[in-house]
Scaffold this active site. Structure first.
Site, PDB file in Angstrom:
ATOM      1  CE  LYS D 111      -6.764   5.695  -1.235  1.00 39.69           C
ATOM      2  NZ  LYS D 111      -5.821   5.146  -2.258  1.00 39.69           N
ATOM      3  N   GLY D 172       4.241   3.551  -3.143  1.00 35.16           N
ATOM      4  CA  GLY D 172       5.408   3.178  -2.352  1.00 35.16           C
ATOM      5  C   GLY D 172       6.743   3.337  -3.038  1.00 35.16           C
ATOM      6  N   GLY D 199       3.186   7.719  -4.943  1.00 35.19           N
ATOM      7  CA  GLY D 199       4.406   8.027  -5.675  1.00 35.19           C
ATOM      8  C   GLY D 199       5.243   9.139  -5.089  1.00 35.19           C
ATOM      9  CG  ASN D 220       0.697   4.830   4.476  1.00 30.82           C
ATOM     10  OD1 ASN D 220       1.353   5.168   5.442  1.00 30.82           O
ATOM     11  ND2 ASN D 220       0.021   3.695   4.471  1.00 30.82           N
ATOM     12  CB  THR D 221       5.297   4.560   1.326  1.00 32.37           C
ATOM     13  OG1 THR D 221       4.311   3.552   1.110  1.00 32.37           O
ATOM     14  CG2 THR D 221       6.650   3.894   1.495  1.00 32.37           C
TER      15      THR D 221
END
Lengths: 269, 269, 269, 269
Positions: D111, D172, D199, D220-221
């Site tokens: 990525k 994030g 996002g 992730n976040t």
């Protein structure tokens, strides 16, 4: 009342682009109107001081004997802003700007747009960067149509563009501001004027752009395509002024109700 | 330009409430300002012709020797609109309106609000219906604060209220228009003026209300609570005018891009 | 994975309505399907445990010899929730509930809806209050369709309704949650379950309702009107579970970017 | 129910990236978790098959003696997707991908992200284009993080990227989908998978991305930063599946109410 408005607008809060001072923050396009009379009346109702002209589609004198837009919108009254609508490469755009400069006796201010796609009219930002670099080096004052990408907006400013003009939504879409946070990010970090260019559909869209801190708005379809273009031009004039004053006046924060101790917290929206 | 604006506003498109004609579509509250001077200047900047006054919190002469709001906002210049802010039952509201009528020498126009809750200031619509019925029967011209429920709005009109005033969001919240479709539904079916009352936070909110076809907007906190209330009052004046003109001018439809053959289709939004 | 999901859903986080415990938080309607088979398969795919039935439009045995919905959705498997769709007065609604109770051998659980308008299907909240009062006094367990007015929602709870069911948008509109703050206000103040009833269009709408803290969602058109109703039923099942878990898991706050020190502040949105 | 879900997901509707078939459409990041155990449990709850790893911040064996992420998330079970987080130039990003290929024994799938700004983590699309070109020429299978600019998305596909990964909002931020029309434009014109990367804040955001037709979501976040990361991982798994099914099932159009003859028309929204 009018005295108050006039004082504020003209004196204390001018828009400065490439060293020239403007009182109006609404820039208008000149295409898509029914006829020259409507163009003139709508432009006047908008209170526009800068009008943008598609060099490839408009006679500014290059076709002698045909109607000349400059007769309708005289350069003595309006700052003519030649644009590169219809250009899909940096080369085309640069050539078009040079043609405009010749037609307009050395006029340096241009609006650069390099499109990526005939269907959507999204900008091609890579070609736009290239053209901006060439034009700035060639002495132009470049106002540049771009996406709402904050990194690119900063790059265009670094290149030396005199104004950055992110889209709110695709040209002619009337969708309004699609990404407020991107615009805000651009505005908060720019040292040159930021003007929303494209995507406005109605008056509140223009107000929102100004409330985010944009320095101005440019539009064409939203006015020319309205049922009553002259009245919509007036609406847009008022909306841009309203949004600017609201920005300067400092709005109340959103709260769930008046008695709430703090603003909405980012958990619901 | 100003000539154009003036002509349109004053002559061709008046707001008529209870048989009286107004040129301004922005009604303002009189609470929460720093002092009498700010109240006067903000009200003037807003161009308001109707100002609403909380009878239970404001001296209109019932407390002789104390400052009288009518000295600041003289009835000769402004239509005074007594309101029942702070009332939580129909009875309290009716009594308050009767007190106002006495204080103001038979003045019939009132703004009815019966609140359901001190924390949120949402209306109690059941008590509101009851009070409206009593007040109309008693000869008052009732402008009524209510939720954005279209069925109730119609009911209040059937009872004989002279204007229906749905909230955009809770009083003092600044959240802006929460439910556009409900407002649209109310507007399209009403034969009396519909004014958004409560919830406006900034200029574009007022424009949006007007673009939906509302006949006017009433606000207090959004102006009085702004960092610069006088400038925000001006912003709101312009925004209401902008939204009204945009409504009358007939906006372009939202499309995905200019070349799209039809408007957005209800599948994405 | 499935073990995890099952544990959480079934045991730790049941939905309790009128003393009965349910594992599913998605309630479905039974109208508008192509045929009995599609009704059965979509209801199964939705994982619904409570299915609502329009008594005035559905044969639950009152018309012997005609197809009986209870053969398709047997009460041994589903909690049948008779509703008063098509009723425009409190009297009609009360009579309809009593008829349902007879048809279903003393079944007490009903969904009350009293509509204000054939065109929009908005509730008539005044008639709804009256009917709720009568039905509760008559021993029914009343789940009640209402507007998203927080004051009325509380009143309906005080009357003794066992669940409050505010609309997200008009029945069958697919507009999704129009007023998140109103729903949040209702949810935060209710001691009985709050279920969104009406207005959901697609999966994310159901998730949003649950993320706001709603206890469940009821829908019919969004499933039955989809191109593939059975797959949409599955989508809605997953969406309700997703939203519930997200609510319980505690989302991250919205910030302008990861490095921002605080959430978005109510000035842009 | 589960049988139905399983059949649909696994067999009929796989996600294919660079020739490899995946059943899950939710890709997860591996940073920001409390410890290895939480990483493992959240990743399992998400049902992720592809997990992305920041090569510059994670030990995949380059630091012998330190904990190795591959012990927690074994390549036998997960497709490891090395990413170039923390790279601000094309050169850095290319070098980082080559390092990853060495560490992972010739692994080609990466990525690519080249950031423009430490504060906002917006992509630098010009550097991204350059790096993508180099990496594709060097034999990598490049999944590429980019802005939501449709023209650039197409360019990255033309260069030969195997998946285009536009942001929904800054990394994030948890702001959710900021520009639905841009995503829709990218999705409708892409021949490679389009995955929203960055996002997403809560479950409904993931559903919305999928409902627009995106092929997957990477986050992730939103998971690691939730109060209960494992439960949020499950919520996101369900939300992605819900959105995918809703997309395939064909939602009902938004209408003002059920009886309206046509969808909402682009004039209000």
């Amino acid at each position: 009342m009018n005295a108050l408005a006039d004082t504020v607008d003209a004196a204390a809060d001018p828009l400065v682009i490439a060293g020239k001072t403007y009182r109006s923050r609404l820039l208008t396009g000149t295409g898509k109107f029914k006829d020259a009379d409507e163009t003139a009346r709508a432009t006047a109702a908008a209170g526009a001081e800068i009008v943008t002209v598609a060099i490839r589609r408009t006679n500014l004198g290059q076709n002698p004997g045909e109607p000349n837009l400059l007769d309708v919108l005289p350069p003595s009254r309006y700052t003519i802003l030649p644009n590169t609508a219809g250009c899909y490469t940096a080369d085309e755009a640069v050539r078009t700007c040079r043609l405009a400069r010749e037609l307009l006796d050395g006029h340096k201010l241009v609006k650069l747009e390099v499109l990526g796609d005939q269907r959507t009219l999204f900008p091609d930002v890579v070609q736009t960067l290239a053209a901006a670099q060439t034009l700035v080096a060639d002495g132009f004052d470049v106002m540049v149509y771009t996406s709402d990408d904050p990194i690119l907006a900063r790059r265009l400013e670094e290149i030396g563009c005199v104004a950055v003009m992110p889209l709110a939504a695709p040209i002619g879409s009337g969708l309004g501001i699609q990404n407020r946070y991107n615009l805000l990010e651009i505005v908060e970090n720019a040292k040159v004027p930021v003007l929303v260019d494209a995507g406005v559909g109605t008056a509140s869209d223009a107000s929102i752009a100004m409330e985010l801190g944009c320095d101005g708005v440019l539009m064409n379809t939203a006015i020319a395509g309205a049922r009553d273009p002259v009245r919509m031009a007036l609406a847009m004039k008022l909306a841009v002024e309203a949004g600017r004053h609201a920005f300067l006046a400092g709005r109340i924060p959103r709260k769930r109700y008046a008695s709430a101790s703090s603003p909405v917290d980012g958990l619901v929206g």
